[in-house]
Scaffold this active site. Structure first.
Site, mmCIF file in Angstrom:
data_model
loop_
_atom_site.group_PDB
_atom_site.id
_atom_site.type_symbol
_atom_site.label_atom_id
_atom_site.label_comp_id
_atom_site.label_asym_id
_atom_site.label_seq_id
_atom_site.Cartn_x
_atom_site.Cartn_y
_atom_site.Cartn_z
ATOM 1 N N ALA A 65 0.161 -1.053 0.470
ATOM 2 C CA ALA A 65 0.403 -0.134 -0.303
ATOM 3 C C ALA A 65 1.032 1.095 -0.228
ATOM 4 O O ALA A 65 2.244 1.129 0.338
ATOM 5 C CB ALA A 65 -1.216 0.073 1.340
ATOM 6 N N GLY A 111 -0.189 -5.486 0.837
ATOM 7 C CA GLY A 111 -2.266 -5.104 0.024
ATOM 8 C C GLY A 111 -1.791 -5.531 -1.181
ATOM 9 O O GLY A 111 -2.931 -6.666 -1.733
ATOM 10 N N GLU A 114 -2.315 -9.231 -0.514
ATOM 11 C CA GLU A 114 -3.910 -9.246 -0.075
ATOM 12 C C GLU A 114 -4.631 -9.182 -1.474
ATOM 13 O O GLU A 114 -5.675 -9.718 -1.753
ATOM 14 C CB GLU A 114 -4.223 -8.764 1.028
ATOM 15 C CG GLU A 114 -3.452 -8.336 2.017
ATOM 16 C CD GLU A 114 -3.798 -7.229 3.090
ATOM 17 O OE1 GLU A 114 -4.393 -7.496 3.858
ATOM 18 O OE2 GLU A 114 -3.190 -6.376 3.022
ATOM 19 N N GLU A 134 4.023 -5.987 7.263
ATOM 20 C CA GLU A 134 2.611 -4.868 8.346
ATOM 21 C C GLU A 134 3.610 -4.429 9.534
ATOM 22 O O GLU A 134 3.177 -4.032 9.904
ATOM 23 C CB GLU A 134 1.100 -5.249 7.676
ATOM 24 C CG GLU A 134 0.707 -4.721 6.519
ATOM 25 C CD GLU A 134 0.506 -5.832 5.652
ATOM 26 O OE1 GLU A 134 -0.156 -5.833 4.705
ATOM 27 O OE2 GLU A 134 1.498 -6.744 5.806
#
Length: 256
Positions: A65, A111, A114, A134
């Site tokens: 991200a 992300g 994900e 993360e």
């Protein structure tokens, strides 16, 4: 039309490419919104039978991200970021009736992994590296990573990957069941198209029903077997069922 992605449809396959190579295709708010729009268009287009999601360049699928966007968020803003992202993109992709193949070309981190996990299955180039880093930033995966990774690789492996914030290579990802196939970078999208071609020989109605039934098994308070029974019965009322069974009995290929 889009600033951060490319979307093109050919032979009933829509290929969506995240196109921010200078940022290693990192997901920012605008990119997530554009991806939702592109996926929604593909889902609504009855001519589109398969969607492939990949990244531009040879380095990254999505390297994570865009941290600069949310580094100063409050608790409420952080929760809203995760909630909105899950609804708009990650859950949306997972629940699409049109099959989605993630073609992971390089880094799929945070992300990015994900997003790949939200697809219905994944293939990867031999230089791919996957991880959820993360916790090294003082946060946890917020786009479904803590739920989808254990479903795919098992609780113990998921815990190790999340807690160490480490990366695994393509061979390990294959061994874990996180990806289905490894191939050379230049063969990645052709392989996705080949798999898409195999999918397209089958009934799109039945495939959408199967996706819904499989997903139901992972939903709290839902009996996946009941969903399977309902979807199975529903197939009997479709033109695809009539065509598929008639073709079988007439010893010819079905035309869906």
């Amino acid at each position: 039309m889009y600033n951060n992605i490319l979307s093109e449809t050919s032979d009933s396959i829509t290929t969506i490419t995240i196109n921010r190579p200078s940022k290693l295709n990192a997901l920012n708010k605008e990119t997530i919104e554009e991806l939702h729009t592109a996926f929604a268009k593909a889902e609504e287009d009855t001519d589109v039978r398969v969607v492939i999601i990949t990244g531009s360049g040879e380095k990254a699928f999505v390297a994570g991200a865009d941290i600069s966007e949310f580094a100063n968020f409050s608790e409420e803003q952080g929760a809203e970021l995760a909630r909105k992202g899950q609804e708009l993109l990650f859950d949306y992709v997972a629940e699409m009736g049109t099959p989605v193949i993630a073609a992971v070309n390089g880094f799929a981190l945070g992300g990015g992994l994900e997003l790949a996990m939200a697809a219905h299955f994944r293939i990867a180039s031999d230089n791919a590296r996957m991880g959820l880093p993360e916790v090294s930033l003082g946060v946890i995966p917020g786009y479904g990573g803590t739920q989808r990774l254990p479903q795919l690789v098992g609780k113990g492996r998921a815990m190790e990957m999340i807690m160490t914030a480490g990366m695994i290579d393509a061979n390990t990802a294959l061994e874990y069941g996180l990806i289905n196939h490894i191939t050379a970078q230049e063969e990645l999208v052709p392989l996705a198209n080949k798999l898409g071609g195999k999918i397209m020989r089958n009934s799109p109605m039945a495939i959408a029903a199967a996706i819904n039934a499989v997903n139901a098994g992972y939903e709290n308070g839902v009996d996946g077997f009941d969903t399977e029974i309902e979807e199975f019965g529903g197939c009997f009322g479709t033109e695809d069922f009539t065509e598929g069974t008639t073709a079988f009995l007439e010893k010819r290929k079905a035309e869906f």
